[in-house]
Design a protein around this motif. Sequence first.
Motif, PDB file in Angstrom:
ATOM      1  N   THR A 187       0.852  -1.186   0.000  1.00 21.27           N
ATOM      2  CA  THR A 187       0.000   0.000   0.000  1.00 21.27           C
ATOM      3  C   THR A 187       0.888   1.235   0.000  1.00 21.27           C
ATOM      4  N   HIS A 188       0.527   2.187  -0.807  1.00 28.28           N
ATOM      5  CA  HIS A 188       1.284   3.417  -0.903  1.00 28.28           C
ATOM      6  C   HIS A 188       0.943   4.324   0.274  1.00 28.28           C
ATOM      7  N   THR A 189       1.944   4.987   0.813  1.00 29.63           N
ATOM      8  CA  THR A 189       1.701   5.871   1.945  1.00 29.63           C
ATOM      9  C   THR A 189       1.263   7.254   1.487  1.00 29.63           C
ATOM     10  N   ASN A 190       1.552   7.609   0.284  1.00 27.13           N
ATOM     11  CA  ASN A 190       1.225   8.933  -0.234  1.00 27.13           C
ATOM     12  C   ASN A 190       0.379   8.782  -1.491  1.00 27.13           C
ATOM     13  N   LEU A 191      -0.916   8.681  -1.340  1.00 33.02           N
ATOM     14  CA  LEU A 191      -1.772   8.498  -2.506  1.00 33.02           C
ATOM     15  C   LEU A 191      -1.948   9.831  -3.231  1.00 33.02           C
ATOM     16  N   PRO A 192      -1.742   9.871  -4.542  1.00 36.44           N
ATOM     17  CA  PRO A 192      -1.896  11.116  -5.271  1.00 36.44           C
ATOM     18  C   PRO A 192      -3.337  11.600  -5.339  1.00 36.44           C
ATOM     19  N   ALA A 193      -4.316  10.721  -5.188  1.00 37.36           N
ATOM     20  CA  ALA A 193      -5.715  11.124  -5.286  1.00 37.36           C
ATOM     21  C   ALA A 193      -6.140  11.950  -4.070  1.00 37.36           C
ATOM     22  N   ASN A 194      -5.432  11.826  -2.965  1.00 34.50           N
ATOM     23  CA  ASN A 194      -5.802  12.553  -1.754  1.00 34.50           C
ATOM     24  C   ASN A 194      -5.274  13.983  -1.738  1.00 34.50           C
ATOM     25  N   LYS A 195      -4.411  14.326  -2.636  1.00 30.47           N
ATOM     26  CA  LYS A 195      -3.832  15.662  -2.649  1.00 30.47           C
ATOM     27  C   LYS A 195      -4.758  16.635  -3.366  1.00 30.47           C
ATOM     28  N   THR A 196      -4.846  17.832  -2.830  1.00 31.28           N
ATOM     29  CA  THR A 196      -5.657  18.855  -3.471  1.00 31.28           C
ATOM     30  C   THR A 196      -4.800  19.632  -4.454  1.00 31.28           C
ATOM     31  N   PRO A 197      -5.305  19.898  -5.636  1.00 30.30           N
ATOM     32  CA  PRO A 197      -4.509  20.653  -6.609  1.00 30.30           C
ATOM     33  C   PRO A 197      -4.381  22.107  -6.192  1.00 30.30           C
ATOM     34  N   THR A 198      -3.191  22.624  -6.309  1.00 33.99           N
ATOM     35  CA  THR A 198      -2.958  24.023  -5.965  1.00 33.99           C
ATOM     36  C   THR A 198      -2.614  24.788  -7.233  1.00 33.99           C
ATOM     37  N   THR A 199      -3.150  25.980  -7.332  1.00 36.59           N
ATOM     38  CA  THR A 199      -2.849  26.826  -8.485  1.00 36.59           C
ATOM     39  C   THR A 199      -1.814  27.859  -8.059  1.00 36.59           C
ATOM     40  N   LEU A 200      -0.776  27.966  -8.821  1.00 40.95           N
ATOM     41  CA  LEU A 200       0.279  28.909  -8.514  1.00 40.95           C
ATOM     42  C   LEU A 200       0.048  30.214  -9.270  1.00 40.95           C
ATOM     43  N   LYS A 201       0.219  31.321  -8.570  1.00 39.77           N
ATOM     44  CA  LYS A 201       0.075  32.613  -9.213  1.00 39.77           C
ATOM     45  C   LYS A 201       1.427  32.977  -9.822  1.00 39.77           C
TER      46      LYS A 201
END
Length: 55
Positions: free
Chosen positions: A32-46
């Motif tokens: 099992t992966h400890t850092n699932l990419p689906a749980n991360k929220t996308p951030t927009t950079l200015k």
Amino acid sequence: MPQLNPNPWFSIMLLTWLTFSLMIQPKLLLFTHTNLPANKTPTTLKTTPWTWPWT
């Protein structure tokens, strides 16, 4: 040409793939992966445009 004789090498390759398929692959699929990419929220950079000194 002895390298074209598949007698010893085919059985070694077959045994290797059977070992991988039956023993190693199920253990890797249970990992099992400890850092699932689906749980991360996308951030927009200015971003700001670069000001060139010669323009």
